[in-house]
Enzyme design. Sequence first.
Site, PDB file in Angstrom:
ATOM      1  N   ASN A 151     104.061  21.940  11.742  1.00 51.30           N
ATOM      2  CA  ASN A 151     104.133  21.822  13.201  1.00 51.30           C
ATOM      3  C   ASN A 151     105.440  21.107  13.548  1.00 51.30           C
ATOM      4  O   ASN A 151     105.556  19.901  13.344  1.00 51.30           O
ATOM      5  CB  ASN A 151     102.916  21.021  13.700  1.00 51.30           C
ATOM      6  CG  ASN A 151     103.030  20.660  15.176  1.00 51.30           C
ATOM      7  OD1 ASN A 151     103.831  21.233  15.911  1.00 51.30           O
ATOM      8  ND2 ASN A 151     102.213  19.705  15.606  1.00 51.30           N
ATOM      9  N   TRP A 152     106.381  21.858  14.069  1.00 47.24           N
ATOM     10  CA  TRP A 152     107.719  21.294  14.315  1.00 47.24           C
ATOM     11  C   TRP A 152     107.817  20.494  15.609  1.00 47.24           C
ATOM     12  O   TRP A 152     108.842  19.892  15.882  1.00 47.24           O
ATOM     13  CB  TRP A 152     108.759  22.412  14.325  1.00 47.24           C
ATOM     14  CG  TRP A 152     109.117  22.886  12.954  1.00 47.24           C
ATOM     15  CD1 TRP A 152     108.642  22.402  11.768  1.00 47.24           C
ATOM     16  CD2 TRP A 152     110.039  23.930  12.625  1.00 47.24           C
ATOM     17  NE1 TRP A 152     109.214  23.076  10.733  1.00 47.24           N
ATOM     18  CE2 TRP A 152     110.065  24.019  11.218  1.00 47.24           C
ATOM     19  CE3 TRP A 152     110.826  24.803  13.381  1.00 47.24           C
ATOM     20  CZ2 TRP A 152     110.869  24.940  10.550  1.00 47.24           C
ATOM     21  CZ3 TRP A 152     111.624  25.726  12.723  1.00 47.24           C
ATOM     22  CH2 TRP A 152     111.646  25.794  11.326  1.00 47.24           C
ATOM     23  N   LYS A 153     106.800  20.591  16.449  1.00 43.54           N
ATOM     24  CA  LYS A 153     106.830  19.873  17.735  1.00 43.54           C
ATOM     25  C   LYS A 153     108.128  20.221  18.482  1.00 43.54           C
ATOM     26  O   LYS A 153     108.606  21.340  18.360  1.00 43.54           O
ATOM     27  CB  LYS A 153     106.657  18.376  17.496  1.00 43.54           C
ATOM     28  CG  LYS A 153     105.507  18.088  16.523  1.00 43.54           C
ATOM     29  CD  LYS A 153     105.119  16.655  16.415  1.00 43.54           C
ATOM     30  CE  LYS A 153     103.952  16.557  15.445  1.00 43.54           C
ATOM     31  NZ  LYS A 153     103.360  15.249  15.382  1.00 43.54           N
ATOM     32  N   HIS A 193      96.171  20.059  20.166  1.00 42.12           N
ATOM     33  CA  HIS A 193      96.852  19.063  19.333  1.00 42.12           C
ATOM     34  C   HIS A 193      96.777  17.702  20.025  1.00 42.12           C
ATOM     35  O   HIS A 193      96.801  17.614  21.256  1.00 42.12           O
ATOM     36  CB  HIS A 193      98.316  19.466  19.098  1.00 42.12           C
ATOM     37  CG  HIS A 193      99.012  18.540  18.149  1.00 42.12           C
ATOM     38  ND1 HIS A 193      99.578  17.366  18.570  1.00 42.12           N
ATOM     39  CD2 HIS A 193      99.200  18.596  16.810  1.00 42.12           C
ATOM     40  CE1 HIS A 193     100.088  16.734  17.509  1.00 42.12           C
ATOM     41  NE2 HIS A 193      99.869  17.472  16.436  1.00 42.12           N
ATOM     42  N   GLU A 210      98.862  15.479  20.657  1.00 47.14           N
ATOM     43  CA  GLU A 210      99.892  15.191  21.677  1.00 47.14           C
ATOM     44  C   GLU A 210      99.602  15.936  22.979  1.00 47.14           C
ATOM     45  O   GLU A 210      99.902  15.436  24.068  1.00 47.14           O
ATOM     46  CB  GLU A 210     101.283  15.534  21.103  1.00 47.14           C
ATOM     47  CG  GLU A 210     101.719  14.473  20.096  1.00 47.14           C
ATOM     48  CD  GLU A 210     102.467  15.000  18.891  1.00 47.14           C
ATOM     49  OE1 GLU A 210     103.090  16.072  18.973  1.00 47.14           O
ATOM     50  OE2 GLU A 210     102.433  14.330  17.836  1.00 47.14           O
ATOM     51  N   GLU A 226      92.881  15.932  12.627  1.00 50.22           N
ATOM     52  CA  GLU A 226      94.065  15.081  12.623  1.00 50.22           C
ATOM     53  C   GLU A 226      93.731  13.753  13.306  1.00 50.22           C
ATOM     54  O   GLU A 226      93.779  13.659  14.545  1.00 50.22           O
ATOM     55  CB  GLU A 226      95.208  15.757  13.377  1.00 50.22           C
ATOM     56  CG  GLU A 226      95.646  17.069  12.773  1.00 50.22           C
ATOM     57  CD  GLU A 226      97.038  17.449  13.247  1.00 50.22           C
ATOM     58  OE1 GLU A 226      97.938  17.531  12.413  1.00 50.22           O
ATOM     59  OE2 GLU A 226      97.227  17.630  14.452  1.00 50.22           O
ATOM     60  N   GLY A 249     102.168  10.888  12.569  1.00 48.13           N
ATOM     61  CA  GLY A 249     103.517  10.345  12.728  1.00 48.13           C
ATOM     62  C   GLY A 249     103.617   8.857  12.440  1.00 48.13           C
ATOM     63  O   GLY A 249     104.617   8.215  12.769  1.00 48.13           O
ATOM     64  N   SER A 295     100.468  12.473   8.707  1.00 49.22           N
ATOM     65  CA  SER A 295     101.322  11.870   7.670  1.00 49.22           C
ATOM     66  C   SER A 295     101.129  12.483   6.280  1.00 49.22           C
ATOM     67  O   SER A 295     101.152  11.771   5.271  1.00 49.22           O
ATOM     68  CB  SER A 295     101.120  10.353   7.631  1.00 49.22           C
ATOM     69  OG  SER A 295     101.507   9.777   8.868  1.00 49.22           O
ATOM     70  N   GLY A 344     103.604  17.583  10.213  1.00 50.10           N
ATOM     71  CA  GLY A 344     104.632  17.395  11.238  1.00 50.10           C
ATOM     72  C   GLY A 344     105.950  17.021  10.592  1.00 50.10           C
ATOM     73  O   GLY A 344     106.704  17.865  10.114  1.00 50.10           O
ATOM     74  N   GLY A 345     106.232  15.712  10.550  1.00 48.25           N
ATOM     75  CA  GLY A 345     107.515  15.196  10.053  1.00 48.25           C
ATOM     76  C   GLY A 345     107.980  15.812   8.747  1.00 48.25           C
ATOM     77  O   GLY A 345     109.151  16.203   8.608  1.00 48.25           O
TER      78      GLY A 345
HETATM   79  P1  PGA Z   1     102.782  14.168  11.013  1.00 48.37           P
HETATM   80  O1  PGA Z   1     102.257  15.111  12.203  1.00 48.37           O
HETATM   81  O2  PGA Z   1     102.679  14.943   9.733  1.00 48.37           O
HETATM   82  O3  PGA Z   1     104.207  13.849  11.382  1.00 48.37           O
HETATM   83  O4  PGA Z   1     101.914  12.959  10.981  1.00 48.37           O
HETATM   84  C1  PGA Z   1     101.132  15.947  12.034  1.00 48.37           C
HETATM   85  C2  PGA Z   1     100.845  16.714  13.294  1.00 48.37           C
HETATM   86  O5  PGA Z   1     101.050  16.184  14.400  1.00 48.37           O
HETATM   87  O6  PGA Z   1     100.407  17.884  13.253  1.00 48.37           O
END
Ligand code: PGA
Length: 254
Positions: free
Chosen positions: A10-12, A95, A97, A167, A173, A211, A232-233
């Site tokens: 997930n590149w956001k 998600h 966010e 999640e 994050g 994470s 994500g990251g």
């Molecule tokens: P993260 O994000 O791996 O940076 O914790 C995961 C996500 O939001 O899907």
Amino acid sequence: MGKIIFIAGNWKMNKTVDQTVEFFKNLEDKLIGFNNTNISIVIFPSFISLDAANKISNKVKVGAQNLHTRSSGAYTGEVSPVMLKDICEYVLIGHSERRHIFKENNELINKKVKIALEYGLKPVLCMGETKEERTAQQTFEVLRTQINSGLKDLSANQIGKLIFAYEPVWAIGTGDTATPDQAQNVHKFIRELLKSKIKNPYDFLILYGGSVKPDNCFQLLSQPDIDGALIGGASLQVEVFFDIIQKSNKVELS
Ligand code: PGA
């Protein structure tokens, strides 16, 4: 269908179209000769990069990070499932966010799941508790509500088309990953809950996100109820993401 591992990035709100194309070319190159039909790889780039990513992707599948609940109309700035259905296969819905920053509630998320299914997109329904909710021992209650409301009025056949992603908000994050035991515990709960809604729940994919990194993916993915990861990251650098794919490939599938 044999068991598969689903590795999703997930590149956001990261990467331009050019950077997306470079990443995809690079990853597709690395995947040449990587012969494992048990791993599904999906990247969720930004809307504006979806078309370019879709055109050059081969082993990697593409998904959108969001969608609107209507197929067209006066909704300035929004993207409809009609626009998405020809350029991607999956869509993230709910998600953390979107829920917390953009205040999406369970009712809206349910509408998004329905319209995604109507247009043949595969929803990845995300859920998870906040730190406060975990501390107050409300994790299962929160997830039960998110699942029951997210799946409201869906038939068993429709529910069977979804992928689920657990999640924990406190792990996204933050570098603060759920332990394999903590994650397994919740995944088992989710599977049991789904089992009560549909005949054959063991076909569901339940991903863990929060994470995930090369050094913790193997242990997480080795848990019986963790079928994949939403990253994500650690999905933003092709070497790191590919490292996760290679490590996931060593997980024994039952
Ligand atoms: P993260 O994000 O791996 O940076 O914790 C995961 C996500 O939001 O899907």
